[in-house]
Scaffold this active site. Structure first.
Site, mmCIF file in Angstrom:
data_model
loop_
_atom_site.group_PDB
_atom_site.id
_atom_site.type_symbol
_atom_site.label_atom_id
_atom_site.label_comp_id
_atom_site.label_asym_id
_atom_site.label_seq_id
_atom_site.Cartn_x
_atom_site.Cartn_y
_atom_site.Cartn_z
ATOM 1 N N GLY A 60 0.814 -1.201 0.000
ATOM 2 C CA GLY A 60 0.000 0.000 0.000
ATOM 3 C C GLY A 60 0.852 1.257 0.000
ATOM 4 C CE LYS A 108 8.952 0.323 7.533
ATOM 5 N NZ LYS A 108 9.636 -0.453 6.468
ATOM 6 C CD GLU A 113 -4.889 -0.042 6.011
ATOM 7 O OE1 GLU A 113 -3.727 0.329 5.789
ATOM 8 O OE2 GLU A 113 -5.762 0.698 6.496
#
Length: 299
Positions: free
Chosen positions: A188, A193, A248
């Site tokens: 993605g 992150k 997710e």
């Protein structure tokens, strides 16, 4: 468990008799499980006849083909229950036009059932004219009453609606296990992150019933190992607004590259609604609270 995929013109011929269960069996929910367990108690091998597509979808009675289980999910669950053979027949409009007698002669007789188990609402043949009463003219038939929970019929359609409305705990109760999604991990935007909360984007392997947007607690299975997980279904309103929701998963205590790998997640609890936060810092604080709550809830 042996698996046979075929069309009605090439039905496998079963030499050894078995108890045959009839139905679509989406979800293999507690009602289906009850039927299968009764069939197993007959003391013979148990086989099951199902279809690759929901007849209601092929016939246009429902607009979208959302399922609780893929064919492979269904096979895995049935094998765990002790079913000996799974017959998966292609279902299309040509099959739907078979008369009830043609369906019996071309599909059921070759499977050589010693006894048949089916639900009271089972139908077959053109216009659904065949029913358990008609089947009983030719075979030993056990009609299993529809299971109810809190006076409501247990059905795949109703379980799907529970999932779509976020009532995952009740859905799991009626499934007899956690709702599972098999998916491919895709790359993605790496937004998770960037805020120290990495997530794996999931591309569903099958047209599953789509969960209500929000945050769920559950488990992720990676490399055959089980991890606590936070599953997000949403549109990223704080970071990057999307036009439609994606799924997710943040896998707790996991650090590895799983892009391009198939994993599956189980949804156990609906934790909270998706929310637009005033700042990234507010979002990060909430995600940490979510993580702490998940670790405690899933202990």
């Amino acid at each position: 468990m042996k698996i046979y995929q075929f069309d009605y013109q090439h039905t496998p011929i079963n030499i050894e008799q078995s108890v045959l269960c009839l139905g679509f069996f989406d979800g293999v929910h507690i009602g289906h499980q009850s039927m299968i367990k009764q069939a197993l108690n007959e003391g013979y091998k148990v086989s099951l006849l199902t279809f690759d597509e929901a007849p209601a979808f092929v016939l246009g009675r429902i607009k979208e083909n959302h399922y609780l289980t893929s064919v492979s999910d269904k096979a895995e669950i049935l094998e765990e229950l002790g079913v000996d053979a799974m017959y998966i027949m292609s279902f299309d409009k040509e099959v739907a036009q078979l008369t009830k007698d043609e369906f019996i002669d071309k599909v059921i007789r070759p499977l050589n059932p010693k006894k048949i188990y089916c639900g009271e609402d089972y139908s077959f043949g053109e216009w659904g004219e065949g029913d358990p009463t008609y089947l009983s003219l030719f075979f030993d038939v056990k009609v299993v009453e529809t299971m109810k929970d809190e006076n409501v019929k247990v059905s795949a359609r109703d379980i799907s609606q529970l999932i779509e409305h976020g009532d995952i705990e009740r859905a799991n109760k009626l499934l007899g296990r956690p709702f599972r999604l098999n998916a491919l991990v895709t790359e993605g935007k790496h937004n998770g992150k960037k805020i120290d909360f990495p997530t794996a984007n999931l591309k569903l392997d099958y047209p599953y019933a789509f969960p209500k947007t929000g945050v769920y607690f559950g488990y992720a299975y990676v490399y055959e190992k089980k991890y606590k997980a936070i599953i997000s279904v949403g549109t990223h309103p704080t970071i990057m607004q999307l036009t439609k929701p994606i799924i997710e998963v943040h896998i707790i205590d996991f650090d590895g590259n799983i892009y391009g790998r198939d994993i599956f997640v189980e949804l156990l609890y609906y934790h909270r609604n998706e929310k637009l936060f005033d700042s990234i810092e507010d979002l990060k604080s909430q995600l940490q609270r979510d993580k702490n709550a998940a670790i405690k809830k899933l202990a």
